[in-house]
Write a protein that holds these residues in place. Structure first.
Motif, PDB file in Angstrom:
ATOM      1  N   PRO A 172      26.137  35.957  53.467  1.00  0.00           N
ATOM      2  CA  PRO A 172      25.775  37.055  52.505  1.00  0.00           C
ATOM      3  C   PRO A 172      27.590  37.875  52.485  1.00  0.00           C
ATOM      4  O   PRO A 172      27.712  38.493  52.027  1.00  0.00           O
ATOM      5  N   ASP A 173      28.157  36.884  53.675  1.00  0.00           N
ATOM      6  CA  ASP A 173      29.177  37.470  54.143  1.00  0.00           C
ATOM      7  C   ASP A 173      30.455  37.454  52.558  1.00  0.00           C
ATOM      8  O   ASP A 173      31.218  38.266  52.374  1.00  0.00           O
ATOM      9  N   VAL A 174      30.132  35.690  52.008  1.00  0.00           N
ATOM     10  CA  VAL A 174      30.937  35.537  50.395  1.00  0.00           C
ATOM     11  C   VAL A 174      30.267  36.472  49.685  1.00  0.00           C
ATOM     12  O   VAL A 174      28.770  36.845  49.629  1.00  0.00           O
ATOM     13  N   LEU A 175      30.937  36.341  48.624  1.00  0.00           N
ATOM     14  CA  LEU A 175      30.694  37.299  47.458  1.00  0.00           C
ATOM     15  C   LEU A 175      30.435  36.669  46.646  1.00  0.00           C
ATOM     16  O   LEU A 175      31.145  36.141  45.568  1.00  0.00           O
ATOM     17  N   THR A 176      29.306  36.369  46.333  1.00  0.00           N
ATOM     18  CA  THR A 176      28.574  35.799  45.126  1.00  0.00           C
ATOM     19  C   THR A 176      28.785  35.823  43.578  1.00  0.00           C
ATOM     20  O   THR A 176      28.211  37.044  43.324  1.00  0.00           O
ATOM     21  N   VAL A 177      29.525  35.439  42.817  1.00  0.00           N
ATOM     22  CA  VAL A 177      29.480  37.123  41.338  1.00  0.00           C
ATOM     23  C   VAL A 177      28.535  35.149  40.397  1.00  0.00           C
ATOM     24  O   VAL A 177      28.940  34.389  40.472  1.00  0.00           O
ATOM     25  N   GLN A 178      27.458  35.633  39.296  1.00  0.00           N
ATOM     26  CA  GLN A 178      26.588  34.617  38.759  1.00  0.00           C
ATOM     27  C   GLN A 178      27.125  34.836  37.092  1.00  0.00           C
ATOM     28  O   GLN A 178      27.419  35.910  36.725  1.00  0.00           O
ATOM     29  N   ALA A 179      27.812  33.845  36.742  1.00  0.00           N
ATOM     30  CA  ALA A 179      28.621  33.695  35.628  1.00  0.00           C
ATOM     31  C   ALA A 179      27.473  34.154  34.973  1.00  0.00           C
ATOM     32  O   ALA A 179      25.964  33.870  34.127  1.00  0.00           O
ATOM     33  N   PRO A 180      27.962  35.009  34.199  1.00  0.00           N
ATOM     34  CA  PRO A 180      26.351  35.481  32.681  1.00  0.00           C
ATOM     35  C   PRO A 180      26.354  34.870  31.687  1.00  0.00           C
ATOM     36  O   PRO A 180      26.921  33.630  31.769  1.00  0.00           O
ATOM     37  N   ALA A 181      25.459  34.623  31.330  1.00  0.00           N
ATOM     38  CA  ALA A 181      24.939  33.947  29.316  1.00  0.00           C
ATOM     39  C   ALA A 181      26.158  32.854  28.927  1.00  0.00           C
ATOM     40  O   ALA A 181      26.354  32.350  28.619  1.00  0.00           O
ATOM     41  N   ASP A 182      26.692  34.261  28.678  1.00  0.00           N
ATOM     42  CA  ASP A 182      27.467  33.891  28.088  1.00  0.00           C
ATOM     43  C   ASP A 182      28.642  34.115  28.653  1.00  0.00           C
ATOM     44  O   ASP A 182      29.840  34.608  28.996  1.00  0.00           O
ATOM     45  N   PRO A 183      29.816  32.264  27.599  1.00  0.00           N
ATOM     46  CA  PRO A 183      30.726  31.996  28.693  1.00  0.00           C
ATOM     47  C   PRO A 183      32.135  32.793  28.319  1.00  0.00           C
ATOM     48  O   PRO A 183      33.131  33.687  29.020  1.00  0.00           O
ATOM     49  N   MET A 184      32.404  33.484  27.084  1.00  0.00           N
ATOM     50  CA  MET A 184      33.072  34.747  27.008  1.00  0.00           C
ATOM     51  C   MET A 184      33.054  36.065  28.139  1.00  0.00           C
ATOM     52  O   MET A 184      33.866  37.025  27.777  1.00  0.00           O
ATOM     53  N   GLU A 185      31.926  35.960  28.468  1.00  0.00           N
ATOM     54  CA  GLU A 185      31.782  37.506  29.811  1.00  0.00           C
ATOM     55  C   GLU A 185      31.988  37.004  31.277  1.00  0.00           C
ATOM     56  O   GLU A 185      32.390  37.903  31.865  1.00  0.00           O
ATOM     57  N   PHE A 186      32.831  35.782  30.878  1.00  0.00           N
ATOM     58  CA  PHE A 186      32.691  35.142  32.603  1.00  0.00           C
ATOM     59  C   PHE A 186      34.463  36.148  32.978  1.00  0.00           C
ATOM     60  O   PHE A 186      33.980  36.575  33.896  1.00  0.00           O
ATOM     61  N   SER A 187      35.014  35.737  32.678  1.00  0.00           N
ATOM     62  CA  SER A 187      36.163  37.375  32.669  1.00  0.00           C
ATOM     63  C   SER A 187      36.135  38.392  33.172  1.00  0.00           C
ATOM     64  O   SER A 187      35.927  38.217  34.545  1.00  0.00           O
ATOM     65  N   ALA A 188      35.259  38.805  32.534  1.00  0.00           N
ATOM     66  CA  ALA A 188      35.335  40.663  32.903  1.00  0.00           C
ATOM     67  C   ALA A 188      34.141  40.837  34.016  1.00  0.00           C
ATOM     68  O   ALA A 188      34.165  41.728  34.846  1.00  0.00           O
ATOM     69  N   ALA A 189      33.316  38.908  34.421  1.00  0.00           N
ATOM     70  CA  ALA A 189      32.065  39.664  35.677  1.00  0.00           C
ATOM     71  C   ALA A 189      33.386  39.618  36.828  1.00  0.00           C
ATOM     72  O   ALA A 189      32.931  39.970  37.537  1.00  0.00           O
ATOM     73  N   LEU A 190      33.929  38.151  36.541  1.00  0.00           N
ATOM     74  CA  LEU A 190      34.686  38.034  37.879  1.00  0.00           C
ATOM     75  C   LEU A 190      35.703  39.313  38.355  1.00  0.00           C
ATOM     76  O   LEU A 190      35.476  39.206  39.279  1.00  0.00           O
ATOM     77  N   LEU A 191      36.397  39.634  37.376  1.00  0.00           N
ATOM     78  CA  LEU A 191      37.496  40.864  37.337  1.00  0.00           C
ATOM     79  C   LEU A 191      37.084  41.378  37.507  1.00  0.00           C
ATOM     80  O   LEU A 191      37.306  42.727  38.447  1.00  0.00           O
ATOM     81  N   ASP A 192      35.656  42.755  37.237  1.00  0.00           N
ATOM     82  CA  ASP A 192      35.188  43.382  37.536  1.00  0.00           C
ATOM     83  C   ASP A 192      34.679  43.707  38.722  1.00  0.00           C
ATOM     84  O   ASP A 192      34.620  44.930  39.013  1.00  0.00           O
ATOM     85  N   THR A 193      34.402  42.519  39.810  1.00  0.00           N
ATOM     86  CA  THR A 193      34.250  42.620  41.460  1.00  0.00           C
ATOM     87  C   THR A 193      35.042  43.588  41.481  1.00  0.00           C
ATOM     88  O   THR A 193      34.799  44.397  42.986  1.00  0.00           O
ATOM     89  N   GLY A 194      36.741  43.487  41.730  1.00  0.00           N
ATOM     90  CA  GLY A 194      37.561  43.891  41.398  1.00  0.00           C
ATOM     91  C   GLY A 194      38.078  42.917  43.137  1.00  0.00           C
ATOM     92  O   GLY A 194      39.061  43.533  43.963  1.00  0.00           O
ATOM     93  N   ALA A 195      37.257  42.199  43.556  1.00  0.00           N
ATOM     94  CA  ALA A 195      37.252  41.422  44.684  1.00  0.00           C
ATOM     95  C   ALA A 195      38.691  41.141  45.633  1.00  0.00           C
ATOM     96  O   ALA A 195      39.294  40.862  46.051  1.00  0.00           O
ATOM     97  N   PHE A 196      40.013  41.191  43.930  1.00  0.00           N
ATOM     98  CA  PHE A 196      41.038  40.793  44.508  1.00  0.00           C
ATOM     99  C   PHE A 196      41.930  41.195  44.325  1.00  0.00           C
ATOM    100  O   PHE A 196      43.523  41.465  43.818  1.00  0.00           O
ATOM    101  N   GLU A 197      41.851  42.810  43.857  1.00  0.00           N
ATOM    102  CA  GLU A 197      42.681  43.516  43.501  1.00  0.00           C
ATOM    103  C   GLU A 197      43.163  44.181  44.677  1.00  0.00           C
ATOM    104  O   GLU A 197      43.080  44.041  45.577  1.00  0.00           O
ATOM    105  N   ARG A 198      44.726  44.336  44.540  1.00  0.00           N
ATOM    106  CA  ARG A 198      45.712  44.555  45.676  1.00  0.00           C
ATOM    107  C   ARG A 198      46.240  45.681  45.230  1.00  0.00           C
ATOM    108  O   ARG A 198      47.085  45.296  44.089  1.00  0.00           O
ATOM    109  N   LEU A 199      47.183  46.725  46.325  1.00  0.00           N
ATOM    110  CA  LEU A 199      48.110  47.248  45.826  1.00  0.00           C
ATOM    111  C   LEU A 199      49.912  47.158  46.554  1.00  0.00           C
ATOM    112  O   LEU A 199      50.155  48.146  46.259  1.00  0.00           O
ATOM    113  N   SER A 200      49.847  45.743  46.080  1.00  0.00           N
ATOM    114  CA  SER A 200      51.737  45.705  46.540  1.00  0.00           C
ATOM    115  C   SER A 200      51.461  43.871  46.435  1.00  0.00           C
ATOM    116  O   SER A 200      50.755  44.010  45.506  1.00  0.00           O
TER     117      SER A 200
END
Lengths: 93, 613
Positions: free
Chosen positions: B376-404
């Motif tokens: 459960p410590d791993v953030l698991t992101v299920q790819a959406p059915a439509d591959p055109m939505e992959f990027s948004a599903a991944l980026l909207d998690t904000g998991a890689f966002e940093r402020l520097s």
């Protein structure tokens, strides 16, 4: 079914329009939908203040896919009046 | 760890607002949060605005919950941002916020740029821009001087009625140009204040569409400019700021292959039959790989965890003409038929990072639920059915966002690959000493300067394992240390024959007492076990001796993760003098003794000049 209703999706779309109306307003006012009726208004619902009046306008626009004018927004002084204004947009509730 | 039932309830609630992102849905969801999950981390938020910001509250509460936070939201009085920031007894100050969001409309902050722009001479426009930025920045700086809460300021959205109409883009000193310069100045000036950031209102308005983001009737009726769509977009971005400010970014993206990096199943379609190329549908996967490439360039490590025949997969990774990502882009690879959670643990160990630093992206619902269940410590992101939505599903998690952004980030992937080379060398080496000598390491230890500052703060904030005291100094606190004549902060840079490891060590020495005290000593996990800590200590002892100190003392504060540093003092001959709730205290007499610089590491010339030997 009106044009507006066909564009709204999700679980709520299956509900009767009146139920959707009461549910949307109740959600904003943080009350049980059963406590609301046609006569409900800012005078008799404590949480219906000027801020929540704005929120109700936005909630109705989202729920029924209509664009309400500023004058209409000011006239929405009770649920009965809201129903009358929605009717002018072709939404019968 | 999150309680499963609560997580389920939260996911359900978020799925409902995502299906119908309306004012009513957000209100309903916000109310359910009241009685709902208590695993959310409380965060105190202050919203200060020149306009009616109240309608955003249910949106922000729900979006904050998406990132694991329970927002306790204070709203400052209408249009009194300066007073709220400057008065030590303002409602904002008394709320003791963890984060402050400030928003202005252009009409409120600088009405002259709105009302009659074409009457203004260029010099006046320039002056107004400087005045507006100066006023905002000085209020933020004054607030930051007495509060540790980060401040996030929204920038300005260009008017929908550009004075020059369609010719606006051709006019050199247009209103649009003035607003762009205003935004650029605001960002540059705020960047000079630690803990101050810009929230890009202009980008959100473009994303939603300015026609839909602004609601004229709400503005005129109640000075509430944002539509429901605008409120949702603003709240989503505010919540990402909460995450980036309060949660460390995830370090590694672990990817599946079939129907994730390319379309189709390699084992069935063969290398020529998978969907990957310049035209639809292969172009969709190629574009997704491009998005991943950008993450990698920003410093995110990539790894593969996939069930395929390795030889087939390797053939595609190395040879398919339309692959954007190549074998050398992946810091760790597990292509086999083992259970994916087992592979995940192996990847975490190989890269020496925690499971809580990993994101797993896979198209299979079964694999995703297995991973969520097992790790459960791993953030698991299920790819959406439509591959055109992959990027948004991944980026909207904000998991890689940093402020520097530090230079190390951009090179992290390369450094980890070099790490793999070092590990291979370790396997071939006869003894640890031989291995270490074979690395041909050079250490450079220097006082922390402006170039190293951001990276040093980053290490102080994130280093868990080899960290004696785990004191999490903020940028402002580190700045105070650097300005204090009684304390010194140093960084250690380590290079070896495989490349530059960058800045991987930090130490703070405190001379204010009778003895020299090691306030902080930490090493990045990628250089643990290479005697770099001995080099740092030898250097610190020299500095202490130079200040006439006859003893050096240190504290070891145990945490859940810093076992690798536990025997640091005993290994270096320190005597244990006391133990209390803060940990164990150690002392070494240095009047007639010193610490040997490790034989396997050379000292850089600059380090020698700087006081060592």
């Amino acid at each position: 079914m009106t044009m507006q209703q066909t564009v709204t999706g999700g679980a709520a779309a299956g509900r009767a329009p009146a139920q959707r109306l009461y549910r949307a307003i109740a959600a904003v006012l943080d009350v049980d939908p059963a406590q609301l009726n046609d006569d409900s208004s800012p005078e008799n619902v404590a949480s219906w203040d000027s801020l929540n009046h704005l929120n109700i306008v936005m909630a109705l626009e989202g729920e029924f896919g209509v664009a309400v004018s500023a004058d209409d927004a000011l006239d929405m002084g009770s649920i009965a009046k809201i129903r009358a204004i929605l009717a002018t947009h072709g939404v019968e509730v | 760890m999150m309680d499963r039932e609560q997580t389920g309830m939260l996911e359900q609630l978020l799925a409902e607002v995502d299906a119908r992102p309306t004012m009513a849905s957000y209100h309903e969801a916000a109310r359910r949060l009241d009685s709902g999950p208590d695993m959310l981390k409380p965060v105190r938020i202050a919203l200060l605005a020149s306009f009616t910001i109240e309608p955003v509250v249910p949106f922000l509460r729900v979006e904050a919950a998406r990132h694991g936070f329970r927002g306790d939201i204070y709203i400052g009085p209408y249009n009194s941002i300066d007073q709220e920031l400057l008065w030590s007894d303002s409602g904002c100050a008394r709320h003791m916020p963890d984060v402050v969001f400030i928003s202005y409309t252009l009409a409120d902050a600088c009405p002259r740029l709105c009302d009659d722009f074409l009457s203004l001479p260029c010099a006046t426009v320039d002056r107004i821009v400087e005045e507006v930025v100066g006023r905002i920045v000085s209020a933020v700086a004054a607030f930051r001087a007495r509060s540790t809460a980060p401040v996030v300021v929204t920038n300005f959205v260009a008017s929908r009625s550009a004075p020059h109409g369609v010719y606006e883009p051709m006019v050199e000193r247009s209103q649009t140009d003035a607003i762009q310069r205003l935004n650029a100045r605001l960002a540059r000036r705020l960047k000079s204040i630690d803990g101050a950031y810009v929230l890009d209102f202009h980008a959100i308005a473009s994303d939603v569409g300015r026609r839909h983001w602004f609601d004229a009737k709400l503005w005129h009726l109640a000075r509430a400019p944002l539509s429901a769509a605008g409120l949702a977009a603003v709240a989503k971005r505010q919540a990402i700021f909460l995450r980036a400010l309060l949660t460390p970014p995830r370090k590694c993206l672990v990817l599946d292959l079939d129907n994730t990096l390319w379309g189709g199943v390699l084992g069935e379609a063969g290398p020529g039959g998978i969907k990957l190329g310049a035209t639809y549908p292969g172009s969709v996967y190629r574009e997704f790989q491009g998005v991943i490439r950008q993450l990698q360039r920003r410093g995110v490590l990539l790894a593969i965890n996939s069930k395929n025949n390795q030889s087939e997969a390797d053939e595609v990774l190395a040879g398919h003409p339309d692959m954007v990502l190549r074998p050398e882009d992946f810091a760790a690879v597990r292509i086999n038929w083992d259970p994916k959670p087992e592979n995940m643990i192996a990847i975490a160990q190989e890269l020496n990072i925690g499971l809580d630093a990993m994101v797993f992206f896979d198209d299979s619902p079964a694999e995703c639920s297995l991973m969520r269940e097992a790790l459960p410590d791993v953030l698991t992101v299920q790819a959406p059915a439509d591959p055109m939505e992959f990027s948004a599903a991944l980026l909207d998690t904000g998991a890689f966002e940093r402020l520097s952004q530090t230079a190390e980030d951009a090179h992290r992937g390369r450094m980890y690959r070099e790490q793999a080379g070092r590990r291979a060398a370790a396997l071939g080496a006869g003894s640890i000493d031989e291995f270490l000598r074979g690395l041909q390491m050079v250490a450079d230890i220097q006082p922390v300067d402006d170039f190293a500052f951001t990276r040093v703060v980053d290490l102080i904030q994130k280093t868990n394992q080899f960290n004696l005291t785990t004191r999490r100094y903020s940028a402002a606190e580190l700045r105070a240390i650097l300005e204090d004549v009684g304390r010194e902060a140093f960084y250690l840079r380590l290079t070896d024959r495989f490349g530059d490891n960058g800045i991987v060590g930090v130490a703070v020495l405190d001379y204010r007492g009778a003895v020299a005290a090691i306030d902080t000593l930490l090493l990045s996990c990628r250089v643990i076990g290479r005697s770099a800590e001995t080099a740092l200590l030898a250097f610190l002892v020299k500095r202490a001796q130079a200040r006439g100190k006859e003893r050096i003392e240190g504290l070891f504060t145990p945490t859940a993760k810093n076992a690798p540093a536990r025997d640091f003092f005993s290994r270096h001959g320190f005597e244990r003098i006391s133990e209390d709730a803060s940990g164990t205290r150690w002392r070494l007499a240095i009047a007639n003794a010193t610490i040997e610089w490790p034989s396997s590491i050379a000292a850089a010339a600059e380090t020698l000049a700087n006081g060592h030997r």
